[in-house]
Design a protein around this motif. Structure first.
Motif, PDB file in Angstrom:
ATOM      1  N   ILE A   1       0.849  -1.192   0.000  1.00 20.30           N
ATOM      2  CA  ILE A   1       0.000   0.000   0.000  1.00 20.30           C
ATOM      3  C   ILE A   1       0.885   1.242   0.000  1.00 20.30           C
ATOM      4  O   ILE A   1       1.757   1.386   0.853  1.00 20.30           O
ATOM      5  CB  ILE A   1      -0.941   0.023   1.226  1.00 20.30           C
ATOM      6  N   GLU A   2       0.662   2.117  -0.965  1.00 21.92           N
ATOM      7  CA  GLU A   2       1.399   3.372  -1.043  1.00 21.92           C
ATOM      8  C   GLU A   2       0.491   4.441  -1.656  1.00 21.92           C
ATOM      9  O   GLU A   2       0.000   4.288  -2.768  1.00 21.92           O
ATOM     10  CB  GLU A   2       2.663   3.214  -1.895  1.00 21.92           C
ATOM     11  N   PHE A   3       0.249   5.486  -0.893  1.00 14.03           N
ATOM     12  CA  PHE A   3      -0.581   6.590  -1.377  1.00 14.03           C
ATOM     13  C   PHE A   3       0.325   7.695  -1.910  1.00 14.03           C
ATOM     14  O   PHE A   3       1.039   8.344  -1.144  1.00 14.03           O
ATOM     15  CB  PHE A   3      -1.457   7.130  -0.245  1.00 14.03           C
ATOM     16  N   ARG A   4       0.301   7.875  -3.236  1.00 12.94           N
ATOM     17  CA  ARG A   4       1.121   8.912  -3.878  1.00 12.94           C
ATOM     18  C   ARG A   4       0.214  10.003  -4.432  1.00 12.94           C
ATOM     19  O   ARG A   4      -0.472   9.796  -5.434  1.00 12.94           O
ATOM     20  CB  ARG A   4       1.935   8.314  -5.023  1.00 12.94           C
TER      21      ARG A   4
ATOM     22  N   PHE B   1     -12.086   4.771 -11.636  1.00 15.99           N
ATOM     23  CA  PHE B   1     -11.460   5.788 -10.797  1.00 15.99           C
ATOM     24  C   PHE B   1     -10.043   6.152 -11.245  1.00 15.99           C
ATOM     25  O   PHE B   1      -9.359   6.926 -10.593  1.00 15.99           O
ATOM     26  CB  PHE B   1     -11.433   5.312  -9.339  1.00 15.99           C
ATOM     27  N   SER B   2      -9.622   5.590 -12.362  1.00 15.95           N
ATOM     28  CA  SER B   2      -8.259   5.805 -12.842  1.00 15.95           C
ATOM     29  C   SER B   2      -8.249   6.723 -14.063  1.00 15.95           C
ATOM     30  O   SER B   2      -9.039   6.548 -14.995  1.00 15.95           O
ATOM     31  CB  SER B   2      -7.616   4.460 -13.201  1.00 15.95           C
ATOM     32  N   GLU B   3      -7.341   7.703 -14.058  1.00 18.25           N
ATOM     33  CA  GLU B   3      -7.172   8.538 -15.252  1.00 18.25           C
ATOM     34  C   GLU B   3      -6.573   7.717 -16.386  1.00 18.25           C
ATOM     35  O   GLU B   3      -6.899   7.903 -17.550  1.00 18.25           O
ATOM     36  CB  GLU B   3      -6.256   9.724 -14.927  1.00 18.25           C
ATOM     37  N   GLU B   4      -5.691   6.777 -16.026  1.00 14.03           N
ATOM     38  CA  GLU B   4      -5.077   5.877 -17.005  1.00 14.03           C
ATOM     39  C   GLU B   4      -5.962   4.633 -17.129  1.00 14.03           C
ATOM     40  O   GLU B   4      -6.144   3.892 -16.154  1.00 14.03           O
ATOM     41  CB  GLU B   4      -3.669   5.494 -16.527  1.00 14.03           C
TER      42      GLU B   4
ATOM     43  N   LEU C   1     -11.334  -0.910  -2.007  1.00 10.47           N
ATOM     44  CA  LEU C   1     -11.435   0.516  -1.695  1.00 10.47           C
ATOM     45  C   LEU C   1     -10.054   1.132  -1.499  1.00 10.47           C
ATOM     46  O   LEU C   1      -9.809   2.279  -1.906  1.00 10.47           O
ATOM     47  CB  LEU C   1     -12.285   0.717  -0.445  1.00 10.47           C
ATOM     48  N   LEU C   2      -9.143   0.392  -0.889  1.00  8.05           N
ATOM     49  CA  LEU C   2      -7.781   0.898  -0.705  1.00  8.05           C
ATOM     50  C   LEU C   2      -7.060   1.012  -2.050  1.00  8.05           C
ATOM     51  O   LEU C   2      -6.277   1.932  -2.263  1.00  8.05           O
ATOM     52  CB  LEU C   2      -7.008   0.000   0.261  1.00  8.05           C
ATOM     53  N   ALA C   3      -7.332   0.064  -2.959  1.00  8.31           N
ATOM     54  CA  ALA C   3      -6.767   0.166  -4.318  1.00  8.31           C
ATOM     55  C   ALA C   3      -7.324   1.409  -5.022  1.00  8.31           C
ATOM     56  O   ALA C   3      -6.597   2.133  -5.721  1.00  8.31           O
ATOM     57  CB  ALA C   3      -7.105  -1.091  -5.116  1.00  8.31           C
ATOM     58  N   LYS C   4      -8.611   1.677  -4.822  1.00  7.36           N
ATOM     59  CA  LYS C   4      -9.249   2.865  -5.406  1.00  7.36           C
ATOM     60  C   LYS C   4      -8.570   4.142  -4.928  1.00  7.36           C
ATOM     61  O   LYS C   4      -8.247   5.031  -5.723  1.00  7.36           O
ATOM     62  CB  LYS C   4     -10.732   2.875  -5.028  1.00  7.36           C
ATOM     63  N   LEU C   5      -8.326   4.243  -3.613  1.00  6.25           N
ATOM     64  CA  LEU C   5      -7.697   5.443  -3.066  1.00  6.25           C
ATOM     65  C   LEU C   5      -6.278   5.627  -3.593  1.00  6.25           C
ATOM     66  O   LEU C   5      -5.830   6.751  -3.816  1.00  6.25           O
ATOM     67  CB  LEU C   5      -7.682   5.370  -1.535  1.00  6.25           C
ATOM     68  N   GLN C   6      -5.571   4.512  -3.810  1.00  9.79           N
ATOM     69  CA  GLN C   6      -4.205   4.606  -4.332  1.00  9.79           C
ATOM     70  C   GLN C   6      -4.200   5.062  -5.793  1.00  9.79           C
ATOM     71  O   GLN C   6      -3.379   5.901  -6.188  1.00  9.79           O
ATOM     72  CB  GLN C   6      -3.509   3.244  -4.215  1.00  9.79           C
ATOM     73  N   ILE C   7      -5.112   4.520  -6.582  1.00  3.75           N
ATOM     74  CA  ILE C   7      -5.109   4.830  -8.017  1.00  3.75           C
ATOM     75  C   ILE C   7      -5.608   6.249  -8.282  1.00  3.75           C
ATOM     76  O   ILE C   7      -5.254   6.870  -9.292  1.00  3.75           O
ATOM     77  CB  ILE C   7      -5.961   3.786  -8.797  1.00  3.75           C
ATOM     78  N   MET C   8      -6.408   6.809  -7.355  1.00  4.11           N
ATOM     79  CA  MET C   8      -6.937   8.170  -7.525  1.00  4.11           C
ATOM     80  C   MET C   8      -5.871   9.241  -7.265  1.00  4.11           C
ATOM     81  O   MET C   8      -5.961  10.342  -7.796  1.00  4.11           O
ATOM     82  CB  MET C   8      -8.122   8.395  -6.581  1.00  4.11           C
ATOM     83  N   GLY C   9      -4.886   8.927  -6.404  1.00  4.11           N
ATOM     84  CA  GLY C   9      -3.803   9.881  -6.154  1.00  4.11           C
ATOM     85  C   GLY C   9      -4.222  11.133  -5.412  1.00  4.11           C
ATOM     86  O   GLY C   9      -3.684  12.217  -5.649  1.00  4.11           O
ATOM     87  N   CYS C  10      -5.189  11.013  -4.506  1.00  2.00           N
ATOM     88  CA  CYS C  10      -5.670  12.175  -3.747  1.00  2.00           C
ATOM     89  C   CYS C  10      -4.638  12.590  -2.696  1.00  2.00           C
ATOM     90  O   CYS C  10      -3.849  11.778  -2.226  1.00  2.00           O
ATOM     91  CB  CYS C  10      -6.988  11.841  -3.057  1.00  2.00           C
TER      92      CYS C  10
END
Length: 551
Positions: free
Chosen positions: A307-310, A408-411, A447-456
């Motif tokens: 898990i890494e939130f960037r 939820f991903s721009e890419e 949900l945690l994958a969603k938060l990571q891919i959104m880059g908030c």
């Protein structure tokens, strides 16, 4: 002392334990840890005799007594609170009951007199005359009000029943004490008292808990259940985590060096084995090559998600201003004139029993609800990611996981999206599972994958550790510590709050308490806060539902 000798347990073809040999010694507290479904609670049931193993046996020293924390909260509803506690020493309770029954007889015989004399001697030997006083001491320590001591168990709230059953397990100085999730539903004062009790307890304790803070406080040893075997390490949970990680790293590095050595030797042999002048060297190196053995490193059965939130954007100085927010739901005022300002380095834990109020505040800040009064303003550089406590709406659709996450991903590249799923332990065909059939733990990982891919750069997390195992909780905890953005979160894990938050807020009947400090500092400076905090590790689905995983 208690020993497990050649214990195996099989469900059909699956072996949960295989030839486990282990001894738990007096004076030590063992934290039994392992991945979900590894069999921690099941192993306690084998030790206590509630479940029979396929092979092997469990032995204790002659004359020793075992006590187990009862999980059935309704089992003693027809008994008084004091009787329930004293029943922790079954023989003492039986002697007392038989003795009282004899004395209540109208036709008291000589035989009754002899029997009563024998029972009185046994009763005194077990310190029976102090039984009620000892029971009350335990109840008082755990925070059970004196007026409740004489009630029937059926009259008590569930939160009080938990304390009575814990007092029952501790009663009478048992030689071996087995505790499965003993801190669940306890307030922090009760947990603190229990910690001190176990630290000073001179006999054998074996405990299963998802409360890392508790394990670190009380455990002298860690019993690691992995691959059907149990390995004992000296030290508490954090010591085990650091030392086992270091051992694995060292073994991998040693293997890498051996692989390099093998490669060099093979190259030498290939170059010079046909050369007469070098053939002796080649032969000696061939022998050296044959002696090199790579250590067989079994990857742990535990799976730690990555898990890494960037954040896609650095946060500015203006983050969030909340001004005089009020909200009433069904006639109940949840929020009353709440105001605060969030700084660019804040990681705020919302603590205390007013979880409905916290959830409503989070919904308002995430734009899912409107306040009755007041307003809030996010800074122009902020982007918000929301983790709801109730995620039902998120997964009420027919999408498969990979398509759900792609929203939820721009890419939109499928390989890119699957990379985030892989981090959260969704491999291969998992990506085409429909989201509506996922388990509680799988939904949380989505949900945690969603938060990571959104880059908030601002995260609002409402009970994100619910349904997660200790491995996932540890990964999320570490990720939030490193996260360079803002976090507003509610959580029931003491260690998670203590290591993540630098600011504590609590919604109370008298308004908002707002302290710039750690969780431990907050509790130390407010005695009433300890009584308001109730730890509830939600393991209802994935966290330790071994009956489904094992059978």
């Amino acid at each position: 002392m208690i020993s497990a000798n050649n214990i195996s347990l099989r469900f059909g073809k699956k072996a949960l334990f295989e030839d486990v040999n282990i001894t738990f010694s007096p004076g030590n507290c063992y934290g039994l840890i392992g991945a979900n479904g590894a069999g921690k609670s099941t192993f306690l049931k084998i030790l206590s005799g509630q479940l029979e193993s396929t092979t092997g046996d469990v032995t204790m020293d002659p004359g020793e007594r075992m006590s187990v924390l009862e999980q059935d909260h309704f089992k003693y509803d027809s008994y008084s609170v004091l009787d329930t506690v004293i029943m922790g020493n079954k023989r003492l309770y039986e002697v007392r009951q038989e003795k009282d029954a004899i004395y209540a007889k109208e036709d008291f015989t000589d035989e009754d007199g002899v029997r009563a004399s024998e029972l009185e001697a046994e009763f005194a030997e077990m310190d029976g005359w102090n039984a009620e006083a000892d029971a009350e001491t335990l109840l008082n320590g755990l925070g059970v009000e004196t007026e409740d001591h004489y009630k029937m168990m059926s009259e008590l709230e569930d939160s009080v029943k938990v304390k009575v059953l814990l007092a029952q397990a501790l009663f009478g100085n048992p030689d071996v004490l087995l505790l499965d999730e003993p801190t669940n539903h306890l307030d922090l004062d009760a947990i603190g008292w229990l910690e001190e009790f176990l630290i000073n307890f001179e006999n054998t304790v074996i405990v299963v808990s998802h409360d890392r803070y508790f394990l670190n406080k009380v455990c002298t040893h860690t019993a690691d259940l992995d691959y059907g075997k149990i390995q004992i390490y000296a030290g508490n949970y954090d010591f085990w985590y650091e030392s086992s990680s270091l051992m694995m790293k060292q073994r991998k590095e040693a293997n890498k060096k051996k692989e390099e050595q093998i490669k060099e030797l093979k190259e030498f042999i290939a170059r010079f084995s046909a050369n007469a002048s070098k053939s002796k060297q080649a032969t000696s190196r061939k022998k050296a090559l044959e002696k090199i053995e790579l250590d067989d490193i079994k990857p742990s059965s535990r799976k730690y998600p990555f898990i890494e939130f960037r954040p896609n954007r650095e946060i500015g100085n203006e983050v969030l201003t909340v001004s005089h927010i009020s909200k009433t739901v069904d006639g109940v005022k949840l929020l009353d004139d709440i105001s605060f300002t969030v700084g660019r380095e804040d990681k705020i834990a919302f603590v205390g029993p007013k979880t409905q109020a916290t959830t409503m505040l989070f919904k308002i800040l995430a734009g899912e609800e409107e306040p009755d009064e007041g307003d809030y303003k996010w800074g122009v550089t902020t982007s918000q990611g929301y983790f709801p406590k109730d995620n039902t709406k998120e997964f009420d659709n027919d999408l498969v996981i990979v398509d759900w996450l792609t929203q939820f991903s721009e890419e939109k590249d499928a390989t890119y999206v699957r990379g985030f799923l892989g981090r959260m332990l969704f491999r291969g065909e998992d990506g085409i599972k429909k989201v509506k059939v996922l388990s509680g733990g799988e939904k949380v990982r989505c949900l945690l994958a969603k938060l990571q891919i959104m880059g908030c750069n601002c995260l609002i997390l409402d009970e994100p550790t619910n349904h997660l195992d200790m491995e996932a909780i540890t990964s999320l905890n570490n990720a939030l510590i490193k996260f360079p953005g803002i976090v507003l979160f509610a959580c029931q894990d003491h260690q998670f709050i203590q290591t993540t938050a630098n600011r504590i807020m609590e919604l109370t009947d008298n308004g908002l308490i707002d302290k710039l400090c750690t969780y431990d500092e907050y509790l130390e400076n407010d005695e009433l806060a300890r009584k308001r905090m109730v730890m509830n590790f939600d393991n209802s689905v994935d966290a330790e539902d071994e009956s489904d995983d094992e059978e």
